[in-house]
Design an enzyme around this catalytic site. Structure first.
Site, mmCIF file in Angstrom:
data_model
loop_
_atom_site.group_PDB
_atom_site.id
_atom_site.type_symbol
_atom_site.label_atom_id
_atom_site.label_comp_id
_atom_site.label_asym_id
_atom_site.label_seq_id
_atom_site.Cartn_x
_atom_site.Cartn_y
_atom_site.Cartn_z
ATOM 1 N N LYS A 127 0.853 -1.200 0.000
ATOM 2 C CA LYS A 127 0.000 0.000 0.000
ATOM 3 C C LYS A 127 0.878 1.236 0.000
ATOM 4 O O LYS A 127 1.868 1.291 0.733
ATOM 5 C CB LYS A 127 -0.927 0.001 1.212
ATOM 6 C CG LYS A 127 -1.818 1.253 1.298
ATOM 7 C CD LYS A 127 -2.991 1.102 2.216
ATOM 8 C CE LYS A 127 -2.723 1.395 3.666
ATOM 9 N NZ LYS A 127 -2.228 2.750 3.942
ATOM 10 N N GLU B 256 0.651 5.769 -0.480
ATOM 11 C CA GLU B 256 -0.239 6.918 -0.374
ATOM 12 C C GLU B 256 -0.019 7.899 -1.524
ATOM 13 O O GLU B 256 1.112 8.097 -1.959
ATOM 14 C CB GLU B 256 0.013 7.650 0.961
ATOM 15 C CG GLU B 256 -0.248 6.776 2.179
ATOM 16 C CD GLU B 256 -0.003 7.500 3.503
ATOM 17 O OE1 GLU B 256 0.280 8.721 3.495
ATOM 18 O OE2 GLU B 256 -0.100 6.828 4.545
ATOM 19 N N GLU C 66 -9.477 7.471 3.287
ATOM 20 C CA GLU C 66 -9.432 7.810 4.719
ATOM 21 C C GLU C 66 -9.979 9.222 4.946
ATOM 22 O O GLU C 66 -9.540 10.191 4.303
ATOM 23 C CB GLU C 66 -7.976 7.717 5.232
ATOM 24 C CG GLU C 66 -7.862 8.063 6.702
ATOM 25 C CD GLU C 66 -6.531 7.636 7.327
ATOM 26 O OE1 GLU C 66 -5.716 6.955 6.648
ATOM 27 O OE2 GLU C 66 -6.312 7.986 8.493
#
Ligand code: KIV
Length: 270
Positions: free
Chosen positions: A118, A120, A187
């Site tokens: 993962k 960002e 998020e």
């Protein structure tokens, strides 16, 4: 389900769950014991998040987490994992260039036992996402509140409330899917925006503080057990206080995600 009949979760099975409207239960874990408990409770995806910098290492942010930390905790989780898909965070600046991203993702897979990495960001990581995907490394993208950019964002704030920001987030989400991302974490974004993004993508969208209309939900394990020091994030829920013991709390979380009971309006942003 009998343990023998249980199949390992894959990127393909997650896509089938999305297509069938079955919500995906995701939690973070950083060690072997919790990994086993999460799997017993039916969690489909385990995220070895760089949140470990805060909840394990006691840092103020995720910025001080190193590759060696991620490999260590990912390997602890991998030793116990049987069924759940293991997603491992690429720490701050470990994918500052595509070449660096390739080399570090390879370590998370080979040494940490990751099934997916993962990272960002939006436009800035598109080339890296495409390069990883082209080499057989599944990628989970992460948009909205991206904690590695906390200093640039000016704090841990809800993202995408302004029309221009919402448009950019939607465009980034689509571009990341087109670049080859297999999953997306959103998020702290308004629930309506997260719902729209989830419906517009083919890949599963996993929300945290992103309302009930995502394809799945993720929480930091220590937040949902109520043991993270300080104030519990408003988008989280203390499942341990309600359930009484850890296995029951984990089962309650999975059930609440599957039924749509979590997140409720009080855990979502508008
Ligand atoms: O690091 C982490 O645990 C995460 C979740 C908050 C999504 O990225």
């Amino acid at each position: 389900m009998a343990a023998e009949a249980r199949k390992a979760v894959t990127t393909a099975s997650l896509r089938r769950m999305k297509a069938a409207g079955e919500r995906i239960a995701v939690l973070t874990a950083y060690d072997a014991s919790f990994t086993q408990r999460l799997e017993e409770a039916g969690v489909e995806v385990i995220l070895v998040g760089d949140s470990l910098g805060m909840v394990i290492q006691g840092r103020e942010s995720t910025l001080g987490v190193h590759m060696e930390d991620m490999i260590y905790h990912a390997a602890c989780v991998a030793r116990a994992g049987r069924y759940a898909l293991r997603v491992v965070d690429m720490p701050f600046m470990s994918y500052a260039s595509t070449a660096q991203g390739l080399a570090n993702a390879a370590r998370l897979m080979a040494e940490g036992g990751a099934h997916m990495v993962k990272l960002e960001g939006g436009e800035v990581v598109l080339d890296t996402v495409a390069a990883l995907a082209a080499r057989g490394i599944p990628v989970c993208a992460h948009l909205g509140l991206t904690p590695q950019s906390v200093n640039q964002l000016g704090g841990y704030r809800v993202q995408g409330r302004e029309a221009a920001d919402a448009e950019r987030l939607q465009a980034d989400a689509l571009a990341l899917q087109e670049a080859g991302a297999s999953m997306l974490v959103l998020e702290c974004v308004p629930a309506a925006l997260a719902g729209a993004v989830s419906r517009s993508l083919e890949i599963p969208v996993i929300g945290i503080g992103a309302g009930p209309d995502c394809d799945g939900q993720v929480l930091v394990l220590y937040d949902m057990l109520g043991i993270t020091p300080g104030r519990r994030p408003v988008f989280s829920r203390d499942f341990l206080r309600e359930a009484g013991d850890i296995p029951a709390a984990l089962r309650a979380y999975v059930e609440a995600v599957k039924s749509g009971a979590f997140p409720a309006a009080e855990h979502s942003f508008s």
